[in-house]
Design a protein around this motif. Structure first.
Motif, PDB file in Angstrom:
ATOM      1  N   ILE A 214      27.560 -20.205  -2.105  1.00  0.00           N
ATOM      2  CA  ILE A 214      26.676 -20.786  -2.785  1.00  0.00           C
ATOM      3  C   ILE A 214      25.831 -19.716  -3.667  1.00  0.00           C
ATOM      4  O   ILE A 214      25.526 -20.253  -5.045  1.00  0.00           O
ATOM      5  CB  ILE A 214      25.348 -21.596  -1.795  1.00  0.00           C
ATOM      6  N   THR A 215      25.625 -18.642  -3.300  1.00  0.00           N
ATOM      7  CA  THR A 215      25.029 -17.458  -3.949  1.00  0.00           C
ATOM      8  C   THR A 215      25.925 -17.186  -5.218  1.00  0.00           C
ATOM      9  O   THR A 215      25.618 -17.029  -6.460  1.00  0.00           O
ATOM     10  CB  THR A 215      24.784 -16.270  -3.182  1.00  0.00           C
ATOM     11  N   LYS A 216      27.377 -17.170  -4.949  1.00  0.00           N
ATOM     12  CA  LYS A 216      28.248 -16.981  -5.991  1.00  0.00           C
ATOM     13  C   LYS A 216      28.316 -18.077  -7.124  1.00  0.00           C
ATOM     14  O   LYS A 216      28.243 -17.912  -8.404  1.00  0.00           O
ATOM     15  CB  LYS A 216      29.741 -17.037  -5.464  1.00  0.00           C
ATOM     16  N   GLN A 217      28.090 -19.294  -6.615  1.00  0.00           N
ATOM     17  CA  GLN A 217      27.759 -20.333  -7.635  1.00  0.00           C
ATOM     18  C   GLN A 217      26.573 -20.417  -8.356  1.00  0.00           C
ATOM     19  O   GLN A 217      26.640 -20.653  -9.558  1.00  0.00           O
ATOM     20  CB  GLN A 217      27.946 -21.869  -6.801  1.00  0.00           C
ATOM     21  N   LYS A 218      25.412 -20.439  -7.567  1.00  0.00           N
ATOM     22  CA  LYS A 218      24.134 -20.561  -8.202  1.00  0.00           C
ATOM     23  C   LYS A 218      23.504 -19.453  -8.621  1.00  0.00           C
ATOM     24  O   LYS A 218      22.776 -19.313  -9.901  1.00  0.00           O
ATOM     25  CB  LYS A 218      23.142 -21.147  -7.127  1.00  0.00           C
ATOM     26  N   ARG A 219      23.616 -18.153  -8.076  1.00  0.00           N
ATOM     27  CA  ARG A 219      22.907 -17.013  -8.483  1.00  0.00           C
ATOM     28  C   ARG A 219      23.798 -15.711  -8.409  1.00  0.00           C
ATOM     29  O   ARG A 219      23.567 -14.838  -7.417  1.00  0.00           O
ATOM     30  CB  ARG A 219      21.866 -16.734  -7.506  1.00  0.00           C
ATOM     31  N   PRO A 220      24.761 -15.647  -9.191  1.00  0.00           N
ATOM     32  CA  PRO A 220      25.758 -14.553  -9.161  1.00  0.00           C
ATOM     33  C   PRO A 220      25.054 -13.120  -9.128  1.00  0.00           C
ATOM     34  O   PRO A 220      25.491 -12.161  -8.624  1.00  0.00           O
ATOM     35  CB  PRO A 220      26.933 -14.737 -10.163  1.00  0.00           C
ATOM     36  N   ASP A 221      23.874 -13.254 -10.073  1.00  0.00           N
ATOM     37  CA  ASP A 221      23.212 -12.031 -10.373  1.00  0.00           C
ATOM     38  C   ASP A 221      22.609 -11.451  -9.022  1.00  0.00           C
ATOM     39  O   ASP A 221      22.469 -10.030  -9.116  1.00  0.00           O
ATOM     40  CB  ASP A 221      22.015 -12.468 -11.210  1.00  0.00           C
ATOM     41  N   LEU A 222      22.657 -12.133  -7.875  1.00  0.00           N
ATOM     42  CA  LEU A 222      21.869 -11.741  -6.762  1.00  0.00           C
ATOM     43  C   LEU A 222      23.094 -10.730  -5.970  1.00  0.00           C
ATOM     44  O   LEU A 222      22.795  -9.990  -5.346  1.00  0.00           O
ATOM     45  CB  LEU A 222      21.720 -12.669  -5.746  1.00  0.00           C
ATOM     46  N   LEU A 223      24.355 -10.912  -6.404  1.00  0.00           N
ATOM     47  CA  LEU A 223      25.190 -10.236  -5.604  1.00  0.00           C
ATOM     48  C   LEU A 223      25.722  -8.741  -6.156  1.00  0.00           C
ATOM     49  O   LEU A 223      26.402  -8.012  -5.565  1.00  0.00           O
ATOM     50  CB  LEU A 223      26.964 -11.115  -5.557  1.00  0.00           C
ATOM     51  N   GLY A 224      25.196  -8.477  -7.461  1.00  0.00           N
ATOM     52  CA  GLY A 224      25.267  -7.569  -8.146  1.00  0.00           C
ATOM     53  C   GLY A 224      26.761  -6.798  -8.000  1.00  0.00           C
ATOM     54  O   GLY A 224      27.050  -5.784  -7.441  1.00  0.00           O
TER      55      GLY A 224
END
Ligand code: 6GU
Length: 224
Positions: A214-224
């Motif tokens: 879900i993080t990859k889909q919605k907020r890839p910026d969080l994964l740095g």
């Protein structure tokens, strides 16, 4: 934690503190929130808190004297760890900042209104300047309520389930996985089998995978 909030319209903030987790935290004595109306710290008969900006231009500016009087009175009563000014040009609030600020004992939160406060307030008293995002609100009050909610829920003992703040979105740098409750099937939409399997380690693995997906889909910026 004790929070003293200074504002020209403190009534804007009453309801967020009057229910749910912020209310329970206060009832349990874990958070103490005090509102201060800037008008109560004026010295003139008109209870004037704002004035025209030097150099001209639109809008009014909150004057330094009433704010000085309020903050000085509070500081004479106890030590403060931070004087936070809510302003759209401040540092944008995130979970890391909330975690750090939640460790403080006593904080003052100053809400700007109109065109903001006289620059000398910021120079003389303010230790932190915080924004809640890149858009403009009519004043700092709703932003202050947002900030306080984010801090109060992190105080140990405030959340019933002690682990619950740790499983929030952002707390591990990821968004939270999906959650389900009864019924297991609703109009043909069923709960993933893994969640009803009773296999706790597998459930944990599934949740971690989902959070990452879900993080990859919605907020890839969080994964740095
Ligand atoms: Cl803290 N204040 C105002 N007036 N607008 C905002 C804000 C704060 N944060 C985002 N927009």
């Amino acid at each position: 934690m004790r929070i003293d909030i200074i504002s020209v319209v403190p009534e804007l903030m009453h309801s967020p503190f009057a229910g749910s987790i912020m209310k329970r935290a206060q009832e349990a004595g874990l958070a103490e929130v005090h509102f201060h109306n800037l008008r109560d710290y004026t010295t003139n008969t008109y209870k004037q808190v704002d004035d025209y900006p030097y150099g001209g231009g639109a809008g009014m500016v909150l004057m330094v004297a009433p704010i000085d009087k309020c903050i000085s009175q509070l500081k004479a009563e106890r030590e403060y760890d931070a004087v936070i000014y809510m302003t759209p040009d401040g540092d944008v609030l995130n979970q890391g900042m909330a975690n750090a600020l939640s460790l403080f004992q006593n904080i003052i939160v100053l809400c700007g209104h109109y065109k903001g406060v006289d620059q000398r307030v910021r120079d003389m008293f303010v230790t932190h300047e915080i924004s809640i995002g890149d858009y403009v609100l009519s004043g700092g009050e709703l932003a202050a309520a947002v900030l306080c909610d984010s801090l109060i829920r992190l105080i140990p003992g405030v959340l019933g389930n002690e682990t619950s703040a740790l499983t929030d979105s952002f707390q591990d740098g990821l968004l939270a996985p999906p959650v389900y409750t009864r019924p297991a099937d609703y109009k043909g939409h069923s709960v993933p089998d893994i969640l009803t399997s009773g296999n706790t380690p597998k459930v944990e693995t599934w949740r971690e995978e989902q959070a990452l997906k879900i993080t990859k889909q919605k907020r890839p910026d969080l994964l740095g």
